[in-house]
Design a protein around this motif. Structure first.
Motif, short mmCIF file in Angstrom:
data_model
loop_
_atom_site.label_atom_id
_atom_site.label_comp_id
_atom_site.label_asym_id
_atom_site.label_seq_id
_atom_site.Cartn_x
_atom_site.Cartn_y
_atom_site.Cartn_z
N LEU A 75 0.84 -1.20 0.00
CA LEU A 75 0.00 0.00 0.00
C LEU A 75 0.88 1.25 0.00
CD1 LEU A 75 -3.02 0.82 0.18
CD2 LEU A 75 -2.73 0.95 2.66
N GLY A 77 -0.25 5.43 -1.03
CA GLY A 77 -1.17 6.42 -0.49
C GLY A 77 -2.63 5.99 -0.52
N SER A 79 -4.64 5.79 -3.01
CA SER A 79 -5.48 6.64 -3.86
C SER A 79 -5.94 5.95 -5.15
CB SER A 79 -4.75 7.95 -4.21
OG SER A 79 -3.60 7.69 -4.98
N LEU A 94 4.30 1.25 2.47
CA LEU A 94 5.66 1.66 2.11
C LEU A 94 5.86 3.13 2.47
CD1 LEU A 94 7.02 0.06 -1.08
CD2 LEU A 94 6.93 -0.75 1.25
N ALA A 146 4.27 4.00 -6.30
CA ALA A 146 3.10 3.49 -7.03
C ALA A 146 3.01 4.07 -8.43
CB ALA A 146 1.82 3.83 -6.27
N ILE A 149 3.08 1.74 -11.38
CA ILE A 149 2.12 0.62 -11.42
C ILE A 149 1.14 0.82 -12.58
CG2 ILE A 149 0.30 -0.65 -10.15
CD1 ILE A 149 3.06 -1.03 -8.90
N GLN A 150 0.51 1.99 -12.63
CA GLN A 150 -0.39 2.21 -13.77
C GLN A 150 0.18 3.26 -14.73
OE1 GLN A 150 -4.31 3.67 -13.05
NE2 GLN A 150 -3.63 5.68 -12.36
N ILE A 152 1.33 6.46 -14.34
CA ILE A 152 0.44 7.61 -14.14
C ILE A 152 0.57 8.59 -15.31
CG2 ILE A 152 0.22 7.52 -11.63
CD1 ILE A 152 2.38 9.74 -11.49
N GLY A 153 -0.55 9.21 -15.62
CA GLY A 153 -0.55 10.14 -16.75
C GLY A 153 -1.58 11.22 -16.55
N ARG A 189 -2.16 3.51 -18.74
CA ARG A 189 -2.67 3.02 -17.44
C ARG A 189 -2.33 1.54 -17.23
NH1 ARG A 189 -3.16 7.76 -17.26
NH2 ARG A 189 -4.87 8.99 -16.37
N TYR A 201 6.56 -7.82 -7.23
CA TYR A 201 7.61 -6.87 -6.86
C TYR A 201 7.10 -5.85 -5.85
CZ TYR A 201 9.70 -8.44 -11.26
OH TYR A 201 10.22 -9.20 -12.28
N ARG A 248 -7.38 20.92 -12.35
CA ARG A 248 -7.70 19.70 -11.59
C ARG A 248 -8.61 20.04 -10.41
NH1 ARG A 248 -4.18 15.14 -12.69
NH2 ARG A 248 -5.07 14.32 -10.79
N LEU A 252 -11.91 17.90 -10.35
CA LEU A 252 -11.84 16.66 -9.56
C LEU A 252 -12.11 16.94 -8.09
CD1 LEU A 252 -8.62 15.15 -11.19
CD2 LEU A 252 -10.93 14.25 -11.41
N PRO A 253 -12.87 16.06 -7.42
CA PRO A 253 -13.11 16.28 -6.00
C PRO A 253 -11.84 16.03 -5.18
CG PRO A 253 -14.07 14.19 -6.73
CD PRO A 253 -13.53 14.86 -7.96
N PRO A 255 -10.05 14.43 -2.30
CA PRO A 255 -10.38 13.28 -1.46
C PRO A 255 -10.51 13.63 0.03
CG PRO A 255 -8.56 12.76 -2.94
CD PRO A 255 -8.83 14.22 -3.08
N GLY A 262 -10.06 9.14 -8.05
CA GLY A 262 -9.83 9.67 -9.39
C GLY A 262 -10.73 8.94 -10.38
P1 FAD Z 1 -2.09 2.86 -3.90
O1 FAD Z 1 -3.51 3.26 -4.12
O2 FAD Z 1 -1.63 2.71 -2.51
O3 FAD Z 1 -1.81 1.51 -4.70
C1 FAD Z 1 -2.21 1.37 -6.04
C2 FAD Z 1 -1.70 0.03 -6.57
O4 FAD Z 1 -0.27 0.03 -6.60
C3 FAD Z 1 -2.06 -1.16 -5.67
O5 FAD Z 1 -2.24 -2.28 -6.51
C4 FAD Z 1 -0.83 -1.34 -4.80
O6 FAD Z 1 -0.70 -2.68 -4.32
C5 FAD Z 1 0.28 -0.99 -5.75
N1 FAD Z 1 1.46 -0.40 -5.12
C6 FAD Z 1 1.50 0.79 -4.45
N2 FAD Z 1 2.76 1.06 -4.10
C7 FAD Z 1 3.53 0.03 -4.54
C8 FAD Z 1 4.93 -0.25 -4.47
N3 FAD Z 1 5.79 0.59 -3.90
N4 FAD Z 1 5.37 -1.41 -4.99
C9 FAD Z 1 4.50 -2.28 -5.59
N5 FAD Z 1 3.18 -2.06 -5.69
C10 FAD Z 1 2.70 -0.90 -5.18
N6 FAD Z 1 -3.84 8.62 -11.71
C11 FAD Z 1 -3.33 9.01 -12.91
O7 FAD Z 1 -2.62 8.24 -13.57
N7 FAD Z 1 -3.57 10.26 -13.40
C12 FAD Z 1 -4.30 11.17 -12.74
O8 FAD Z 1 -4.49 12.28 -13.22
C13 FAD Z 1 -4.85 10.79 -11.48
N8 FAD Z 1 -5.62 11.66 -10.78
C14 FAD Z 1 -6.16 11.28 -9.59
C15 FAD Z 1 -6.93 12.22 -8.89
C16 FAD Z 1 -7.50 11.87 -7.67
C17 FAD Z 1 -8.33 12.88 -6.93
C18 FAD Z 1 -7.25 10.59 -7.12
C19 FAD Z 1 -7.82 10.23 -5.79
C20 FAD Z 1 -6.49 9.65 -7.81
C21 FAD Z 1 -5.93 10.00 -9.06
N9 FAD Z 1 -5.14 9.09 -9.79
C22 FAD Z 1 -4.59 9.48 -11.00
C23 FAD Z 1 -4.92 7.73 -9.31
C24 FAD Z 1 -3.75 7.60 -8.29
O9 FAD Z 1 -3.43 8.85 -7.73
C25 FAD Z 1 -2.49 7.01 -8.92
O10 FAD Z 1 -2.76 5.76 -9.48
C26 FAD Z 1 -1.35 6.87 -7.90
O11 FAD Z 1 -0.16 6.51 -8.58
C27 FAD Z 1 -1.65 5.83 -6.81
O12 FAD Z 1 -0.64 5.95 -5.83
P2 FAD Z 1 -0.84 5.37 -4.35
O13 FAD Z 1 0.48 5.50 -3.66
O14 FAD Z 1 -1.99 6.03 -3.71
O15 FAD Z 1 -1.14 3.85 -4.69
#
Ligand code: FAD
Ligand code: EPU
Length: 371
Positions: A75, A77, A79, A94, A146, A149-150, A152-153, A189, A201, A248, A252-253, A255, A262
């Motif tokens: 885990l 953040g 998000s 982490l 994180a 992982i997807q 981010i973009g 993504r 990993y 943004r 976007l709301p 959180p 998101g």
């Molecule tokens: P988490 O939610 O904690 O985890 C997400 C996934 O990653 C889980 O599967 C987790 O197991 C895995 N993970 C987390 N950390 C690690 C690690 N260190 N090693 C291995 N696996 C891990 N995303 C975008 O791409 N673009 C946007 O514009 C965007 N806007 C957002 C706006 C809002 C208001 C919100 C709430 C979210 C948004 N997101 C967006 C989604 C999110 O912020 C991203 O996906 C972000 O990278 C998730 O980070 P996190 O640390 O919160 O991950």
């Protein structure tokens, strides 16, 4: 947080071949609420939770019986997570910190960001240091670990374009590895870590490369028009960041005020024939041509067109579709993951029935119905 237990065990020293005699200790909490650890604010419980602040303690944990006893969730953040139920395993938060400039020359700045660093703060730090290149990705919540992982973009750029490599621990062997951009198989993504590398990993740090000279990326119409409205003709990287932050915040709301993760769905990518058919059916369709001839559709527009924007669902309408952005599901207070997923399923069914397009959920679904 009801019960605490601690375990102590020897941990490998940084000098290979020696065992560290002083035991490191990590606190494992039992039966912990995850509500404050996910931006949806979903109430779910973790059987066990450990907060890890160094690679050494991560490896110590990996070598312990707590690691192998049942499922694990890494885990950041929280998000991009939906807890569909309680998590009957070990949640590993982490929290490693550290950000540094590795080197710079005429072609790039190279940075290393530890997994637990908050992404947005890291972006603002680079800008304050005069190292542009991440400004379009400002205000994305979550951690640096994180971000791959997807992939981010936002606003015309993806992490992959600034990514050099990452450091990770293999979950089964505890081995530390470095993966370059090709190995991470980034796509929209998507990455290795959502496919065949899923749950394999723990990412501990990322290395980014910010190319010089800096070129602003203003492909996104919203960004160009907002800059023009502010009479900014030659924007600096901080100007771009601040503009994107404003856009943004309008759309976007936050959180902290209204639980969300998101975008709840990815924007679907369809072939040219499907796009042409849909355009005939819906002249207002929002679709963007991709370099391979396919088209990315705006899922928010499809959902909006089905009449879902602002609609409430479940017990007392606690799960809902955001009023300004139909791609964002929100927790209006007390919604469960199951309620949010039921709302998502109803939306998926409607969009499929009306447009013949299958929406895919973006966040990770965890818990009794998920992993
Ligand atoms: P988490 O939610 O904690 O985890 C997400 C996934 O990653 C889980 O599967 C987790 O197991 C895995 N993970 C987390 N950390 C690690 C690690 N260190 N090693 C291995 N696996 C891990 N995303 C975008 O791409 N673009 C946007 O514009 C965007 N806007 C957002 C706006 C809002 C208001 C919100 C709430 C979210 C948004 N997101 C967006 C989604 C999110 O912020 C991203 O996906 C972000 O990278 C998730 O980070 P996190 O640390 O919160 O991950
Ligand atoms: N739209 C509507 N109605 C809506 C929502 C959107 O008609 O209710 C239309 C908009 O008018 C616009 C189009 O859909 O023409 C696209 O909307 P927007 O610019 O808000 O972007 P998005 O495609 O909905 C994507 C990302 C966001 C990212 C923004 C900016 C995905 C799944 N989402 O949203 O990422 O911040 O673009 O680049 O790719 C996230 O992944 O969590 C996320 C927030």
């Amino acid at each position: 947080m009801r019960n605490f237990s601690r375990y102590n065990c020897p941990t490998p020293s940084p000098r290979a071949g020696f065992l560290r005699l002083l035991p490191l200790s990590i606190t494992i909490q039992h039966d912990v609420s995850l509500r404050g650890l996910n931006t949806f604010g979903i109430e779910a419980r973790a059987a066990r939770l450990a907060r890890v602040t160094s690679i050494e303690s991560l490896r110590e944990l990996q070598a312990s019986k707590d690691w192998s006893a049942g499922p694990r969730l890494i885990l950041g953040g929280g998000s991009n997570i939906v807890f569909a139920g309680d998590f009957e395993g070990l949640v590993v938060r982490l929290a490693m910190s550290g950000r540094s400039l590795l080197d710079s020359d005429g072609t790039a700045w190279r940075l290393r960001l530890a997994a637990g660093e908050p992404w947005h703060a890291a972006v603002m730090w680079t800008l304050a240091q005069g190292w542009p290149g991440l400004e379009n990705l400002a205000l994305i919540p979550g951690t640096c670990g994180a971000a791959p992982i997807q992939n981010i973009g936002a606003y015309g750029i993806e992490l992959a374009e600034r990514f050099e490599s990452l450091e990770a621990m293999e979950v089964d062997s505890g081995r530390l590895v470095t993966l370059d951009r090709d190995a991470c198989a980034f796509a929209y993504r998507d990455s290795l870590f959502k496919g065949r590398g899923r749950d394999q990993y723990v990412i501990t740090a990322i290395t980014l490369r910010l190319p010089r000279p800096w070129q602003p990326r203003l492909d996104y119409g919203d960004v160009r028009s907002m800059l023009a409205r502010q009479n900014i003709l030659a924007p600096s990287a901080p100007d771009v960041a601040h503009t994107i932050i404003q856009i943004r915040q309008d759309k976007l709301p936050d959180p902290a005020q209204l639980g969300n993760a998101g975008s709840f769905f990815k924007n679907p990518v369809v072939d040219a024939n499907t796009c042409a058919r849909l355009r005939e059916q819906e002249p207002g369709l929002v679709a963007h041509a991709q370099t391979d001839g396919s088209f990315k559709l705006a899922a928010g527009w499809l959902i909006d067109r089905c009449g879902w924007k602002g609609r409430r669902w479940g017990v007392e309408g606690r799960a809902a579709v955001h009023e300004r952005q139909a791609l964002v599901l929100v927790n209006r207070g007390g919604a469960s993951g199951a309620e949010l997923l039921a709302l998502a399923a109803a939306i998926v069914a409607d969009v499929a029935a009306r447009f013949g397009v299958e929406l895919e959920i973006e966040p990770t679904v965890v818990g009794s119905e998920g992993a």
